[in-house]
Structures are given as C-alpha cells and as structure tokens.
Design an enzyme around this catalytic site. Structure first.
Site, PDB file in Angstrom:
ATOM      1  N   ASP A   1       2.464 -12.552   1.875  1.00 13.06           N
ATOM      2  CA  ASP A   1       2.540 -11.776   0.642  1.00 13.06           C
ATOM      3  C   ASP A   1       1.438 -10.723   0.707  1.00 13.06           C
ATOM      4  O   ASP A   1       0.250 -11.057   0.698  1.00 13.06           O
ATOM      5  CB  ASP A   1       2.330 -12.702  -0.559  1.00 13.06           C
ATOM      6  N   VAL A   2       1.824  -9.441   0.782  1.00 12.22           N
ATOM      7  CA  VAL A   2       0.816  -8.392   0.976  1.00 12.22           C
ATOM      8  C   VAL A   2      -0.102  -8.227  -0.236  1.00 12.22           C
ATOM      9  O   VAL A   2      -1.140  -7.568  -0.134  1.00 12.22           O
ATOM     10  CB  VAL A   2       1.460  -7.034   1.323  1.00 12.22           C
TER      11      VAL A   2
ATOM     12  N   ASN B   1       5.861  -0.508   4.301  1.00 16.21           N
ATOM     13  CA  ASN B   1       7.163  -0.276   3.700  1.00 16.21           C
ATOM     14  C   ASN B   1       7.464  -1.225   2.538  1.00 16.21           C
ATOM     15  O   ASN B   1       8.348  -0.942   1.736  1.00 16.21           O
ATOM     16  CB  ASN B   1       8.254  -0.421   4.776  1.00 16.21           C
TER      17      ASN B   1
ATOM     18  N   SER C   1       7.898   7.565  -1.792  1.00 11.89           N
ATOM     19  CA  SER C   1       9.199   7.915  -2.352  1.00 11.89           C
ATOM     20  C   SER C   1       9.095   9.323  -2.889  1.00 11.89           C
ATOM     21  O   SER C   1       7.990   9.812  -3.193  1.00 11.89           O
ATOM     22  CB  SER C   1       9.558   6.947  -3.492  1.00 11.89           C
TER      23      SER C   1
ATOM     24  N   TYR D   1       7.485   2.593 -11.614  1.00 10.16           N
ATOM     25  CA  TYR D   1       7.711   2.885 -10.194  1.00 10.16           C
ATOM     26  C   TYR D   1       7.053   4.201  -9.785  1.00 10.16           C
ATOM     27  O   TYR D   1       6.346   4.263  -8.771  1.00 10.16           O
ATOM     28  CB  TYR D   1       9.214   2.923  -9.933  1.00 10.16           C
TER      29      TYR D   1
ATOM     30  N   LYS E   1       4.030   4.911  -7.024  1.00 10.98           N
ATOM     31  CA  LYS E   1       4.250   5.768  -5.861  1.00 10.98           C
ATOM     32  C   LYS E   1       3.377   7.015  -5.912  1.00 10.98           C
ATOM     33  O   LYS E   1       2.939   7.520  -4.861  1.00 10.98           O
ATOM     34  CB  LYS E   1       5.731   6.141  -5.754  1.00 10.98           C
TER      35      LYS E   1
END
Length: 280
Positions: A67-68, A94, A145, A158, A162
């Site tokens: 789990d990053v 990613n 993104s 989101y 990003k």
C-alpha cells in the site's frame, strides 16, 4: 540511463496490476525492460505478471504487494525490488483513485483518501526510490492527469490531488535533474480503464458532459503516445491530439475553454440533491 531505451533497465510500476499501469508495463516489457509491479492486491499482481509473461515470454517480472500510502512499507518494498534486480532505473508512479460528485456531497474522508493515494502515495514511493534512482541516474515518471492542468465539474477531490501532483513534479524536476535524474510528467485525459468503468455507474451528468468535451480515448492510444514520449527526455507528455489541443487552449485562451465547459455543463445541469435526500 539511456533516455532513448528501456532495454535491460529495471522499471518499477506502482498500480501495475491493471489499467494504464499494466498496459505500460506490457509495452516496456516488449522493449526489453525488467519490471517490478507494485499494488495492494497480491492475486491481481500475480495475474498481471502472468499476462506480461504470456505476451512477452522470458520477461523478468517481479511483484510486491504494498500500500503506497504506508511510508515504511513503501520503503521496504522499493528496497527489496532494488536488491532483487540490481537497482532501480525508473519509477512510474501510476497508482491512483478517483472520486466524483457534487462538492456538497463529497465527504472530508473522500478528499483525504484521494489525496492520500494520489499525492502522498507518489511522495512515499518517490522518497523510497530516490537513492536508487540517484545511483542509476535514472528516471522518475509521474502519471497525473489532464485534471492536474485544468478543472472539471465533479472532480474537486480528484483535481486537487492531481494539481498537487503536478506541482510536486514540477519542483522535483528542478531538484532532481542536476543529480542526473530525468523527470517526466504524464497527463492523459479520460480513457478506457477499470476506474472509468466504475465511475460510469454513478458519475453526475454534469461531469459526463464536461469531461467528454474531450472524447474518451482508447487505452491503446494513450499507451502509444506515452511510450513515444518516454522515448525522449520531454518533460510533459499529454497523450492524444485532442487532449494536447485542450491543454494548449487552457494556456493560450483559458476563457474560451471555460466557456466551452460552461455550455456543456448547462445542457446537462441537474445540481446537487436536496440536503435531506443527500444525507439518506
């Protein structure tokens, strides 16, 4: 490392068990890269590795279930990957998640979870890989993104994550390039992926109308353009011509892009649910 080739280079891919991460891993395996895939689900990682080996027999593909968002676990996994394959030549960050909805209906936990994975997950993986990338004079590739460059209806959590990732990557480019580390930023618009399939089940009509002002791309088109970009030392990679045109408009004529978005949203607008309905 040779900026024009991944042949016999060790590439770590977070979120490498599906979607864009797996597709990029396959493409790089075809170029002769050695791979380590990292994600949380060990079973999906095993299937992804088998899929790559089936497509490219003889490929070297390691996996680490991690789990990053866990800083210590990320460091342990990255060090184990480096030890197992003689260092790390490139890291592709990613791993990410998406939450969509009217701002009033998203919870604080939605915002924290998205930021934890999309931003702090990248931070943890990058910190863990940095000593190895410095030794190899390798490459850091962050997948953000187009939502990190422009805004979109329904993407408050989101887009915020990003945009933060784009800012982090921009700073890292200045700091890491003098060390010999090439930094690249990938900013795709929406494309076919498991994440988008899930989103389509519940996304707001306003989000659908706004986001689709840039037609949804195929995964193959995204991978093709990303791989072409990675064959160079170009910093910013925006896959597909339509997405590149939108980014150019955002920079040169932002008012036009905003008005186009306003028109698309107005045609689909329903607005948030009444508070008493939203709380049920």
């Amino acid at each position: 490392m040779n900026k024009l080739s991944f042949r016999n280079r060790h590439v770590v891919v977070t979120g490498g068990n599906s979607g864009l991460g797996l597709a990029l891993a396959k493409a790089l395996a075809g170029e002769g890269a050695r791979l380590t895939l990292m994600a949380r689900n060990a079973e999906k990682l095993a299937r992804a590795a088998a899929e790559i080996n089936a497509a490219h027999p003889g490929s070297v593909v390691g996996t680490h279930s991690v789990d990053v968002t866990d800083e210590r676990a990320s460091a342990e996994a990255m060090n184990a990957a480096a030890e197992g394959q003689g260092g790390i030549d490139a890291l592709i960050n990613n791993a990410g998640i998406l939450r969509e909805g009217h701002f009033q209906e998203l919870t604080s936990n939605d915002f924290r979870q998205v930021m934890e994975i999309n931003y702090f997950g990248v931070l943890n993986a990058t910190r863990a890989a940095l000593p190895h990338l410095r030794n190899s004079k390798g490459r850091l590739i962050n997948v953000a993104s187009i939502a990190g460059l422009v805004g979109a209806f329904g993407y408050t959590s989101y887009c915020a994550s990003k945009h933060a990732l784009v800012g982090l990557t921009s700073c890292l480019r200045f700091e890491l390039e003098p060390m010999g580390i090439t930094v690249q930023l990938v900013c795709p618009a929406e494309f076919d992926s498991p994440m988008v399939v899930d989103l389509d089940k519940s996304r707001t009509p306003e989000n659908r109308a706004h986001v689709r002002t840039i037609p949804k791309a195929t995964l193959g088109a995204i991978v093709s353009d990303v791989v072409k970009g990675l064959a160079t030392d170009r910093y910013e990679i925006v896959p597909t011509g339509m997405a590149r045109a939108a980014v150019k408009m955002a920079r040169l004529a932002p008012g036009l892009l905003r008005r186009a978005g306003d028109r698309a949203i107005a045609k689909a607008y329903e607005g948030p649910r009444p508070v008493e309905m939203a709380s049920r």
